[in-house]
Design an enzyme around this catalytic site. Structure first.
Site, mmCIF file in Angstrom:
data_model
loop_
_atom_site.group_PDB
_atom_site.id
_atom_site.type_symbol
_atom_site.label_atom_id
_atom_site.label_comp_id
_atom_site.label_asym_id
_atom_site.label_seq_id
_atom_site.Cartn_x
_atom_site.Cartn_y
_atom_site.Cartn_z
ATOM 1 N N TYR A 175 -33.311 109.170 4.357
ATOM 2 C CA TYR A 175 -32.070 109.685 3.805
ATOM 3 C C TYR A 175 -32.307 111.073 3.211
ATOM 4 O O TYR A 175 -33.403 111.609 3.285
ATOM 5 C CB TYR A 175 -31.482 108.678 2.817
ATOM 6 C CG TYR A 175 -31.183 107.346 3.486
ATOM 7 C CD1 TYR A 175 -30.404 107.291 4.639
ATOM 8 C CD2 TYR A 175 -31.702 106.155 3.002
ATOM 9 C CE1 TYR A 175 -30.139 106.088 5.282
ATOM 10 C CE2 TYR A 175 -31.448 104.942 3.644
ATOM 11 C CZ TYR A 175 -30.665 104.922 4.784
ATOM 12 O OH TYR A 175 -30.417 103.744 5.426
ATOM 13 N N SER A 186 -34.754 94.113 -4.900
ATOM 14 C CA SER A 186 -34.716 95.420 -4.248
ATOM 15 C C SER A 186 -33.296 95.810 -3.877
ATOM 16 O O SER A 186 -32.459 94.944 -3.578
ATOM 17 C CB SER A 186 -35.579 95.370 -2.982
ATOM 18 O OG SER A 186 -35.635 96.633 -2.354
ATOM 19 N N PRO A 187 -32.982 97.102 -3.852
ATOM 20 C CA PRO A 187 -31.685 97.528 -3.327
ATOM 21 C C PRO A 187 -31.531 97.094 -1.868
ATOM 22 O O PRO A 187 -32.407 97.353 -1.050
ATOM 23 C CB PRO A 187 -31.733 99.057 -3.441
ATOM 24 C CG PRO A 187 -32.762 99.329 -4.484
ATOM 25 C CD PRO A 187 -33.781 98.249 -4.336
ATOM 26 N N GLN A 208 -29.275 102.164 -7.846
ATOM 27 C CA GLN A 208 -29.961 103.135 -7.007
ATOM 28 C C GLN A 208 -28.972 104.210 -6.568
ATOM 29 O O GLN A 208 -27.924 103.893 -6.004
ATOM 30 C CB GLN A 208 -30.567 102.466 -5.771
ATOM 31 C CG GLN A 208 -31.450 103.410 -4.954
ATOM 32 C CD GLN A 208 -31.932 102.795 -3.652
ATOM 33 O OE1 GLN A 208 -31.143 102.547 -2.752
ATOM 34 N NE2 GLN A 208 -33.230 102.552 -3.551
ATOM 35 N N ARG A 224 -35.711 90.755 1.451
ATOM 36 C CA ARG A 224 -35.234 89.653 2.289
ATOM 37 C C ARG A 224 -35.512 88.277 1.693
ATOM 38 O O ARG A 224 -34.706 87.362 1.836
ATOM 39 C CB ARG A 224 -35.842 89.767 3.686
ATOM 40 C CG ARG A 224 -35.257 90.902 4.512
ATOM 41 C CD ARG A 224 -35.923 91.013 5.870
ATOM 42 N NE ARG A 224 -35.308 92.039 6.691
ATOM 43 C CZ ARG A 224 -35.614 93.337 6.644
ATOM 44 N NH1 ARG A 224 -36.526 93.759 5.780
ATOM 45 N NH2 ARG A 224 -35.014 94.208 7.431
ATOM 46 N N ARG A 226 -37.687 105.873 -5.538
ATOM 47 C CA ARG A 226 -38.186 105.186 -4.340
ATOM 48 C C ARG A 226 -38.566 106.226 -3.303
ATOM 49 O O ARG A 226 -37.778 107.134 -3.004
ATOM 50 C CB ARG A 226 -37.141 104.231 -3.763
ATOM 51 C CG ARG A 226 -37.542 103.682 -2.393
ATOM 52 C CD ARG A 226 -36.738 102.478 -1.950
ATOM 53 N NE ARG A 226 -37.330 101.245 -2.476
ATOM 54 C CZ ARG A 226 -37.024 100.026 -2.033
ATOM 55 N NH1 ARG A 226 -36.130 99.866 -1.070
ATOM 56 N NH2 ARG A 226 -37.600 98.963 -2.555
ATOM 57 N N CYS A 271 -28.459 97.066 1.085
ATOM 58 C CA CYS A 271 -27.089 97.413 1.440
ATOM 59 C C CYS A 271 -26.338 96.174 1.913
ATOM 60 O O CYS A 271 -26.827 95.412 2.743
ATOM 61 C CB CYS A 271 -27.074 98.493 2.513
ATOM 62 S SG CYS A 271 -27.584 100.108 1.893
ATOM 63 N N ALA A 284 -27.928 100.930 -2.476
ATOM 64 C CA ALA A 284 -27.759 102.375 -2.580
ATOM 65 C C ALA A 284 -26.300 102.706 -2.892
ATOM 66 O O ALA A 284 -25.404 102.338 -2.142
ATOM 67 C CB ALA A 284 -28.189 103.044 -1.273
#
Length: 363
Positions: free
Chosen positions: A182, A22-23, A99, A324, A230, A25, A57
């Site tokens: 966002y 998964s993206p 992403q 995670r 997403r 940050c 992202a």
């Protein structure tokens, strides 16, 4: 074979398994540039056996970053290092994806380990931050600038140019970030979009910006490569975005060239009450998949191989998107394969450390 390790073909790309990084940050860039941290972070997950590795992202404009240390893809100079990362991922059997994002009214904040508070320009932040309407995310947060139509159209073009850079860098999947409060999510949700023009009010108007971004990216992104979106499938707040809205959106996006909906949730209301627990967002992926008849990715506290396999076997999603747990264990796919009795190849450099399958797992 376990379905988790069955290949999946989307357009002209075949993933070696159904496991997606998964993206996430990393807040470790300077002026938007990727660096060796990103090469090691993303590259190790490819070595670890994931099928698709998505960057964090990547902001399509400098003022669309969440923090000053966010990854960017708003300058041609960003391409060189991103190209090195994509090439390394592909060399080791994964598929590299990026992403594309704009943080909207949640931009210009400190990194999480520095408190995450809004940053003023003299602290390294910037103004204005942007939103569909002049509503702050936090009660006492900075008031965002409500984008006008010309600015919206400029942002649509920025997303398309970012996709062109992604192609030049060698990425093979683009995911549009329309979740977690966002900018694109802010337009979708009636909690944050109070406009009365063509980009606000009705469902069709609130989804217009995202639809325009999808169409613009599809003009720049090759037909042979997949496009994901997403979403936050629910705001978890009465009067906000709902799973029914998500199904309707997915139905609208598929004909525009979207291949998969990555189903997350929340992020647009600081007071939302989210019932966290193992697989708590999987029902969203299942509902969108069955009702909109589009491929979905399931995400959210998926940690165990049997859990991931069950999600796929029950037809709740097509991909398992992990965050995670991938930070805890970059080699989770290799370990999961052994748990599920699947003999997958290890990197030749690590082959001497590979444990044989237990007798009870052998076919």
């Amino acid at each position: 074979m376990a379905l988790l390790f069955a290949p999946l073909t989307l357009r002209g790309i075949t993933l070696r398994n159904r496991i997606v990084v998964s993206p996430m940050c990393e807040y470790s860039s300077f002026n938007g540039f990727a660096n060796d941290w990103h090469l090691v972070h993303l590259g190790s997950r490819a070595v670890g056996g994931a099928g698709l590795i998505l960057t964090e992202a990547a902001a399509v404009e400098a003022d669309g970053r969440i923090s000053p240390q966010d990854l960017g893809i708003y300058r041609d100079e960003h391409i060189e290092k991103l190209s090195q990362i994509a090439a390394f991922i592909h060399e080791h059997g994964g598929v590299a994806g990026v992403q594309l994002a704009h943080a909207g009214r949640k931009a210009s904040v400190a990194r999480p380990w520095e408190g995450g508070a809004p940053l003023a320009p003299d602290e390294g932040g910037w103004r204005p931050i942007m939103a569909p309407s002049a509503l702050p995310f936090l009660e006492h947060g900075p008031l965002p600038h409500a984008l006008n139509v010309a600015e919206i159209r400029s942002l649509v073009a920025s997303f398309a140019r970012a996709a062109e850079r992604a192609l030049s860098a060698g990425f093979r999947v683009v995911e549009i970030h329309a979740a977690h409060g966002y900018l694109l999510h802010e337009f979708l949700s009636p909690l944050s979009n109070l406009r009365d023009d063509a980009y606000g009010g009705s469902f069709s108007n609130r989804t217009r910006f995202l639809r325009e971004v999808v169409s613009a990216i599809r003009t720049a992104w090759p037909e042979r490569f997949p496009l994901f979106v997403r979403i936050s499938a629910s705001d978890w707040v009465d009067g906000g975005w709902t799973i029914d809205d998500s199904v309707a959106l997915a139905r609208d996006l598929a004909p525009l060239g979207v291949d998969l909906i990555d189903c997350s949730s929340g992020g647009n209301a600081s007071h939302a009450k989210i019932p966290l627990g193992p697989g708590y967002q999987v029902p969203f992926a299942a509902t969108v998949r069955s009702e909109a008849r589009i491929a979905t990715g399931a995400v959210g506290m998926i940690t165990e191989p049997q859990q991931a396999e069950e999600i796929l076997r029950e037809g709740k999603a097509d991909l398992i998107v992990m965050a995670r747990q991938m930070l805890r264990d970059p080699y989770w796919p290799l370990h999961a394969a052994r748990t599920l009795g699947v003999d997958v190849p290890w990197p030749v450099q690590y082959e001497r450390a590979k444990l044989p399958l237990p007798e009870s797992k052998k076919a």
